[in-house]
Design a protein around this motif. Structure first.
Motif, PDB file in Angstrom:
ATOM      1  N   LEU A  23      -7.587  -7.011  29.242  1.00  0.00           N
ATOM      2  CA  LEU A  23      -7.168  -6.392  27.267  1.00  0.00           C
ATOM      3  C   LEU A  23      -8.572  -6.849  27.133  1.00  0.00           C
ATOM      4  N   TYR A  24      -8.781  -5.689  26.129  1.00  0.00           N
ATOM      5  CA  TYR A  24      -9.883  -6.246  25.284  1.00  0.00           C
ATOM      6  C   TYR A  24      -9.150  -6.536  24.225  1.00  0.00           C
ATOM      7  N   VAL A  25      -8.897  -7.973  23.388  1.00  0.00           N
ATOM      8  CA  VAL A  25      -8.522  -8.880  23.161  1.00  0.00           C
ATOM      9  C   VAL A  25      -8.493  -8.192  21.137  1.00  0.00           C
ATOM     10  N   ARG A  26      -9.806  -8.120  21.436  1.00  0.00           N
ATOM     11  CA  ARG A  26      -9.715  -7.817  19.768  1.00  0.00           C
ATOM     12  C   ARG A  26      -8.718  -6.248  19.206  1.00  0.00           C
ATOM     13  N   SER A  27      -8.539  -5.866  20.329  1.00  0.00           N
ATOM     14  CA  SER A  27      -7.509  -4.293  19.930  1.00  0.00           C
ATOM     15  C   SER A  27      -6.662  -4.053  20.717  1.00  0.00           C
ATOM     16  N   PHE A  28      -6.135  -4.687  21.166  1.00  0.00           N
ATOM     17  CA  PHE A  28      -4.639  -5.216  21.565  1.00  0.00           C
ATOM     18  C   PHE A  28      -3.345  -4.691  21.151  1.00  0.00           C
ATOM     19  N   ALA A  29      -2.877  -6.138  20.500  1.00  0.00           N
ATOM     20  CA  ALA A  29      -2.541  -6.631  19.468  1.00  0.00           C
ATOM     21  C   ALA A  29      -2.228  -7.309  18.613  1.00  0.00           C
ATOM     22  N   ASP A  30      -2.166  -6.859  16.647  1.00  0.00           N
ATOM     23  CA  ASP A  30      -2.166  -8.394  15.952  1.00  0.00           C
ATOM     24  C   ASP A  30      -1.411  -8.693  15.602  1.00  0.00           C
ATOM     25  N   ALA A  31      -0.891 -10.400  15.693  1.00  0.00           N
ATOM     26  CA  ALA A  31       0.190 -10.985  15.092  1.00  0.00           C
ATOM     27  C   ALA A  31      -0.060 -11.304  14.209  1.00  0.00           C
ATOM     28  N   ASN A  32      -1.226 -10.996  13.412  1.00  0.00           N
ATOM     29  CA  ASN A  32      -1.034 -12.434  12.189  1.00  0.00           C
ATOM     30  C   ASN A  32      -1.448 -11.159  11.140  1.00  0.00           C
ATOM     31  N   GLY A  33      -1.719  -9.858  11.065  1.00  0.00           N
ATOM     32  CA  GLY A  33      -2.219  -9.603  10.202  1.00  0.00           C
ATOM     33  C   GLY A  33      -3.356  -9.058   9.537  1.00  0.00           C
ATOM     34  N   GLY A  35      -5.824  -7.645  10.669  1.00  0.00           N
ATOM     35  CA  GLY A  35      -7.050  -6.794  11.585  1.00  0.00           C
ATOM     36  C   GLY A  35      -7.387  -7.401  13.044  1.00  0.00           C
ATOM     37  N   ILE A  36      -7.587  -8.077  13.853  1.00  0.00           N
ATOM     38  CA  ILE A  36      -8.163  -7.843  14.941  1.00  0.00           C
ATOM     39  C   ILE A  36      -6.606  -8.333  15.827  1.00  0.00           C
ATOM     40  N   GLY A  37      -7.111  -8.010  17.118  1.00  0.00           N
ATOM     41  CA  GLY A  37      -5.775  -8.607  17.663  1.00  0.00           C
ATOM     42  C   GLY A  37      -5.515 -10.002  17.932  1.00  0.00           C
ATOM     43  N   ASP A  38      -5.144 -10.470  18.501  1.00  0.00           N
ATOM     44  CA  ASP A  38      -4.744 -11.769  18.918  1.00  0.00           C
ATOM     45  C   ASP A  38      -4.365 -12.203  20.581  1.00  0.00           C
ATOM     46  N   LEU A  39      -3.833 -13.434  20.812  1.00  0.00           N
ATOM     47  CA  LEU A  39      -3.281 -13.616  21.724  1.00  0.00           C
ATOM     48  C   LEU A  39      -1.616 -13.444  21.999  1.00  0.00           C
ATOM     49  N   GLY A 438       1.056   0.299  14.544  1.00  0.00           N
ATOM     50  CA  GLY A 438       1.650  -0.937  15.308  1.00  0.00           C
ATOM     51  C   GLY A 438       0.430  -1.664  15.613  1.00  0.00           C
ATOM     52  N   PHE A 439      -0.054  -1.295  15.782  1.00  0.00           N
ATOM     53  CA  PHE A 439      -1.351  -2.026  16.135  1.00  0.00           C
ATOM     54  C   PHE A 439      -0.797  -3.892  15.265  1.00  0.00           C
ATOM     55  N   THR A 440      -0.546  -3.815  13.952  1.00  0.00           N
ATOM     56  CA  THR A 440      -0.628  -4.850  13.319  1.00  0.00           C
ATOM     57  C   THR A 440       1.349  -4.856  13.421  1.00  0.00           C
ATOM     58  N   LEU A 441       1.893  -6.480  14.249  1.00  0.00           N
ATOM     59  CA  LEU A 441       2.874  -6.484  14.110  1.00  0.00           C
ATOM     60  C   LEU A 441       3.818  -6.920  13.435  1.00  0.00           C
ATOM     61  N   ALA A 442       5.270  -5.630  13.330  1.00  0.00           N
ATOM     62  CA  ALA A 442       5.471  -5.739  11.587  1.00  0.00           C
ATOM     63  C   ALA A 442       6.891  -7.104  12.168  1.00  0.00           C
TER      64      ALA A 442
END
Length: 559
Positions: A23-33, A35-39, A438-442
């Protein structure tokens, strides 16, 4: 029931055969909008990973960092960066992973730290000859007034491997060594304080329940004590890598890990030929070492067979296992490497880059066909396997990022002549019709096609053609690359992890075949289909048409 219990008890440790998802954390899924992926984004998408059929996940560095080099410039090894959700997000992800039967590995960066690490800031302030500077590799310069670097070593990222400090009064003073970017000073592993600090780092995370570490540039921590000049500064640097002292470090870490009484794993990033890499998994050292030699081969039957043979033969004196991989955050994606039809000249002194980051025109469909075949072959090999996020979608490399968007320090240090690794790190596409794919979660249930909140664009721009590779489209297609990965990983679970590899002679230069237990794996790299003999059994999975050209097929004889 007793037979099942016995079989389970005799099954090898998970790290000897497991499949780990990187998992390249910055690029998997962004939970808080932002633009950066996070845990938290990873936790929300964890069922996607578990649904592949893998055994664990490895998190690229998510510690506090100025992010000069994608988090590999660590400012604090003991906590999670707040940008990724901090310690609460880590604990939630750990628990969610373990609840799904997934192991959790962290990334350890012991060769260097960030120039913002407290130790280095103290070293700069303390001055020449201090105990603080002894934790790093500081030297006086050569030439008039010490104006020349202490030796002629070059950074792996381009430019000199030394940077000179300037004193508060404006006077130039000592130089410090950095194998990579100037923001990443190398530790001095001859100083016992460094070893003690990393012992504590390992204990901290093992106590928090992690199941192991991937060790960054595991063959680089110890340098030749004399720091001698190179005859050819543009060539390989044997004084920077693979010094005998690194093995003492790993024996120390292995004893520490073994003392926990549970199955922990240490896997080394070692860019060495198979025979030398195998030295790192001798008894009492690392559990796994990446066999990057296979990743560096072109899609050719003889090259693949030679590389696999060299690796398997090298293991005869080892206790650990190889960790096979065809993709990572440091190389171009396999679809692009295998589909490259017209490579451009690459101006770099990094031999690994020459073999793994060539650019040029790509036949994407050919690359996908070859990448599927190579993946199924790799999964049949003895040892562990590592997948890199997005390869299960068949993603090609993003070669055409705008120059002003590039963030890899290689781009800057090479003067814009080497594009670096950003193209494999572009945030993943999840939904074709969603903002940021969809990288940024709804904020609502995705089933109602809710739009995401106002968001920052992803930290690297996603190309429009990512829509064709989105998870939601592939979920609906039984012939997609994603569906193929799920079938392949499911079938791999029936393979005896202890079965040795036995080559089968098929009198073909464009194909290879080997047996492992009840399975035969046959790959046609080019040319006509294989006429599979009856004793191989029935075809159970294939990357294309069973036995067809540019296809790997597994056969199983149920005797």
């Amino acid at each position: 029931m007793s037979d099942n219990i016995t079989a389970s008890a005799q099954r090898p440790a998970w790290w000897r055969h497991g499949v780990i998802y990187q998992l390249y954390v910055r690029s998997f899924a962004d939970a808080n909008g932002d633009g950066i992926g996070d845990l938290n984004g990873i936790a929300a998408r964890l069922d996607h990973i578990a649904g592949l059929g893998v055994d664990g996940v490895w998190l690229n560095p998510c510690y506090p960092s100025p992010n000069r080099d994608g988090g590999y410039d660590v400012a604090d090894y003991t906590v999670i960066d707040e940008r990724y959700g901090g310690m609460p997000a880590f604990e939630a992800l750990r628990d969610a992973a373990h609840a799904r039967g997934l192991k959790l590995l962290m990334d350890l960066v012991p060769n260097h730290c960030s120039s913002q690490h407290a130790w280095f800031r103290r070293a700069v302030a303390a001055g020449p000859g201090s105990d603080e500077r002894a934790r790093f590799i500081f030297r006086d310069g050569r030439g008039p007034g010490g104006s020349q670097p202490p030796n002629n070593w070059r950074s792996t990222f381009g430019g000199p491997a030394w940077t000179r400090l300037t004193a508060p009064d404006g006077e130039p003073e000592q130089w410090y060594l950095h194998s990579f970017d100037a923001s990443q000073p190398d530790f001095n592993w001859a100083n016992p304080q460094v070893a003690d600090m990393f012992d504590e780092v390992l204990r901290t995370w093992f106590d928090r329940g992690v199941d192991g570490f991937r060790i960054d540039v595991a063959y680089a921590m110890v340098k030749h004590p004399d720091l001698p000049d190179l005859d050819d500064p543009a060539g390989d640097n044997p004084y920077l890598w693979n010094q005998p002292g690194v093995h003492e470090i790993f024996r120390r870490w292995r004893a520490l890990a073994d003392g926990y009484g549970r199955e922990l794993a240490l896997v080394g990033e070692v860019w060495l030929p198979p025979a030398e890499a195998a030295d790192y998994i001798r008894p009492g050292e690392l559990h796994q070492v990446f066999n990057f030699d296979l990743l560096q081969q072109s899609f050719d039957a003889r090259e693949f067979r030679t590389s696999i043979t060299d690796c398997v033969d090298a293991l005869k004196h080892a206790e650990g296992v190889p960790a096979w991989t065809l993709n990572s955050h440091d190389v171009h994606r396999a679809v692009t490497r295998y589909g490259l039809t017209d490579p451009e000249p690459l101006n770099t002194a990094d031999a690994n880059a020459l073999r793994t980051r060539a650019r040029g025109a790509v036949d994407v469909q050919l690359g996908i066909k070859r990448a599927r075949a190579a993946l199924l072959l790799m999964l049949a090999l003895p040892g562990a396997a590592y997948l890199y996020q997005g390869e299960e979608l068949g993603l090609p490399e993003v070669q055409d990022l705008p120059d002003d968007a590039r963030q890899d320090p290689i781009w800057e240090r090479s003067g814009g002549t080497e594009h670096g690794r950003d193209g494999s790190r572009v945030p993943l596409p999840w939904r074709a019709d969603a903002p940021n794919f969809g990288f940024t979660l709804a904020t609502q249930n995705e089933a109602d096609h809710a739009t995401a909140p106002t968001t920052t664009p992803p930290w690297l721009p996603q190309p429009a053609w990512f829509a064709d590779y989105c998870v939601d489209r592939q979920d609906a297609d039984p012939e997609s690359v994603l569906a193929f990965y799920r079938r392949a990983l499911g079938e791999r679970r029936h393979l005896d992890p202890d079965a040795p590899l036995v080559w089968l002679e098929i009198q073909r230069e464009d194909a290879i075949a080997f047996r492992r237990g009840q399975y035969v794996c046959a790959t046609v790299f080019d040319g006509p289909p294989i006429d599979a003999p009856a004793e191989w059994g029935q075809a159970v999975i294939s990357s294309g048409t069973p036995g067809g050209t540019t296809t790997t097929t597994w056969y199983r004889a149920d005797s």
